[in-house]
Design an enzyme around this catalytic site. Structure first.
Site, PDB file in Angstrom:
ATOM      1  CB  THR A  53      21.267  73.477 -41.085  1.00 20.02           C
ATOM      2  OG1 THR A  53      22.554  73.765 -41.633  1.00 20.02           O
ATOM      3  CG2 THR A  53      20.416  72.862 -42.169  1.00 20.02           C
ATOM      4  CB  CYS A  54      21.883  73.849 -36.089  1.00 21.62           C
ATOM      5  SG  CYS A  54      22.692  74.077 -34.536  1.00 21.62           S
ATOM      6  N   PRO A  55      24.405  75.990 -37.005  1.00 19.51           N
ATOM      7  CG  PRO A  55      26.419  77.067 -36.345  1.00 19.51           C
ATOM      8  CD  PRO A  55      25.858  76.052 -37.316  1.00 19.51           C
TER       9      PRO A  55
END
Lengths: 405, 78
Positions: free
Chosen positions: B15-17
């Site tokens: 997932t981000c980042p």
């Protein structure tokens, strides 16, 4: 030639595509979230995230007979405990409608980072008496002086944790590598079961809201608004971590602009509510004015914000960013939610009191800015801070001065 | 796509980042003109990637969705 009935479906289809085929600009999300936040305050009190996790955690510990907790509010009666559940359900429904739901299971190292990030957020929120929502997104419009200091802490924590992540990438790449799995994803053409399930979730929420309406109208509002908050967060990918982090990472400014938009709307609404005592009922005006102004000025707020900033950046979602990503099936954020609810009661009982005892009382009191400089100048001060922040991220986006990449 | 892929970066499940951090790191090792294929599952990556490409000058040649909820991006190093 189109049949009239086809026209109807295409109008509905158009509406559906507007909401669910693309992500919304984040400032649109911020604008509506800001309005809903004002709505919550008019009904009862502003949006907050960490209290709901704490309520979940207390219920878990109580049911296990641990910590000796008494008088725990059952989550079904807790406004903020329910609000958090509804944000998950709203995000779930929105992700299903958009066929974006899937269980995304990351490598084990990421799950551990999620749990630790959630735990740090719990400690930070207890220490700072608020998170990115209650202490920042609502706290700044509430004209709390402590909220500004909490924000400074959030910034510093985010930057330090971002440096850590960049270091980890080079030195310990194994943490974010390894086996991952994606389950239940909709295929490109099929997968319309997701839309139907989204509809079922939405109907279920309205049935729940109806049952509350007989005895607890405030809860009915919280249920409906929670659903909307979750949907809007998911569609606009409303991410407070990104608003702090991105200018120092890729230089992207859109998240920051979105959050500033929401705070501006909140600022207008909250100021009017406080000045005129909207929704005060039988309570004194002063009580309304001091809503969401916490005794964390001036040292508790930045320390708490710093720890929270570390946690949210490592987890990849703040209190609410975790919730809506739980709803769309990001399993790393499930670990973060578990870490948050598991550590929060422990932080409240053991970790934070031990630390706060060391601080002199003069470092933890309520600071309501209008008491010192009046409403008008408090609003002007907040506007000036938001303007400086806006100009900074826009300038930085062009020049890349502070961006790592 | 007929493009010759020089390297594939798998960020599925992340997932981000993390996807953007991994992408930046991988891109540094490529030579100008080489082409990277990135496979991921975070719906947020698309927006991040577009702005990252604009910023870094790298070219996003293709983006699409494969079965099983996997997003595929093809990026040419500037």
């Amino acid at each position: 030639m189109e049949e009239p009935s086809n026209k109807n479906t295409s109008t509905l289809g158009e509406l559906y595509r507007t909401f669910f085929s693309k992500h919304w600009p984040i400032w649109v999300g911020g604008l509506i979230l800001g309005l809903l936040n004002v709505f919550l305050f008019m009904i009862k009190s502003p949006w907050g995230g960490s209290g709901g996790y704490n309520n979940w955690g207390e219920n878990v510990y109580q049911s296990l007979g641990l910590l000796g907790l008494e008088n725990v509010t059952p989550t079904g009666d807790s406004l903020y405990g329910m609000l958090n559940i509804l944000i998950i359900l709203g995000a779930l429904a929105a992700a299903l409608f958009a066929k974006e739901f899937a269980l995304r299971i990351p490598p084990v190292g990421e799950l551990i980072k999620g749990f630790i990030g959630g735990g740090l957020m719990a400690i930070g929120a207890k220490m700072g008496m608020g998170c990115t929502i209650g202490g920042f997104f609502s706290g700044i419009p509430a004209l709390s002086g402590g909220a500004i200091l909490l924000t400074v802490g959030l910034f510093l924590g985010t930057i330090v944790a971002l440096k850590y992540l960049m270091w980890e990438m080079e030195a310990l790449p194994g943490i974010s590598s390894g086996k991952s799995k994606t389950l239940l994803a909709a295929s490109r053409k099929g997968g319309s079961w997701q839309k139907w399930l989204g509809l079922i979730v939405t109907v279920f929420v309205f049935v729940m809201a109806y049952f509350y309406s007989k005895e607890n109208m405030t809860m009915t509002w919280f249920v409906i608004i929670g659903l909307l908050l979750g949907m809007i967060c998911q569609r606009s990918r409303f991410c407070i971590v990104a608003s702090f982090r991105d200018p120092f990472m890729t230089g992207k400014s859109s998240s920051t602009v979105g959050i500033i938009t929401g705070i501006l709307v909140g600022l207008i609404g909250f100021t009017l509510i406080k000045m005129f005592g909207v929704g005060a009922g039988d309570l004194p005006l002063r009580y309304r004015e001091m809503t969401w102004v916490f005794p964390h000025f001036w040292l508790r707020a930045p320390i708490g914000g710093f720890v929270f900033g570390l946690g949210m950046t490592i987890a990849g979602g703040c209190a609410v960013g975790t919730l809506w990503r739980v709803g769309e099936g990001q399993v790393k954020l499930w670990a973060s939610a578990v870490g948050f609810l598991a550590i929060s009661p422990l932080a409240a009982k053991y970790i934070v009191p031990a630390f706060v005892g060391l601080l002199p009382h003069s470092t933890r009191y309520k600071n309501f800015m209008p008491d010192y400089i009046g409403y008008a100048w408090s609003v002007v001060l907040v506007l000036a801070i938001l303007l400086v922040w806006y100009l900074f991220v826009k300038w930085n986006e062009k020049t890349g001065k502070f961006s790592a990449y | 796509m007929d493009t010759n892929i020089d390297q594939t970066l798998d960020v599925k499940g992340l997932t981000c980042p993390m996807p953007i951090l991994k992408l930046s790191k991988t891109m540094k090792k490529l030579k100008s003109g080489q082409i990277l294929e990135m496979l991921g599952t975070d719906p947020g990556t698309k927006l991040d990637l577009e702005s990252w490409c604009k910023k870094s000058g790298n070219e996003l040649l293709d983006e699409g969705e494969l079965d099983g909820g996997v997003f595929r991006f093809v990026i040419k190093k500037a």
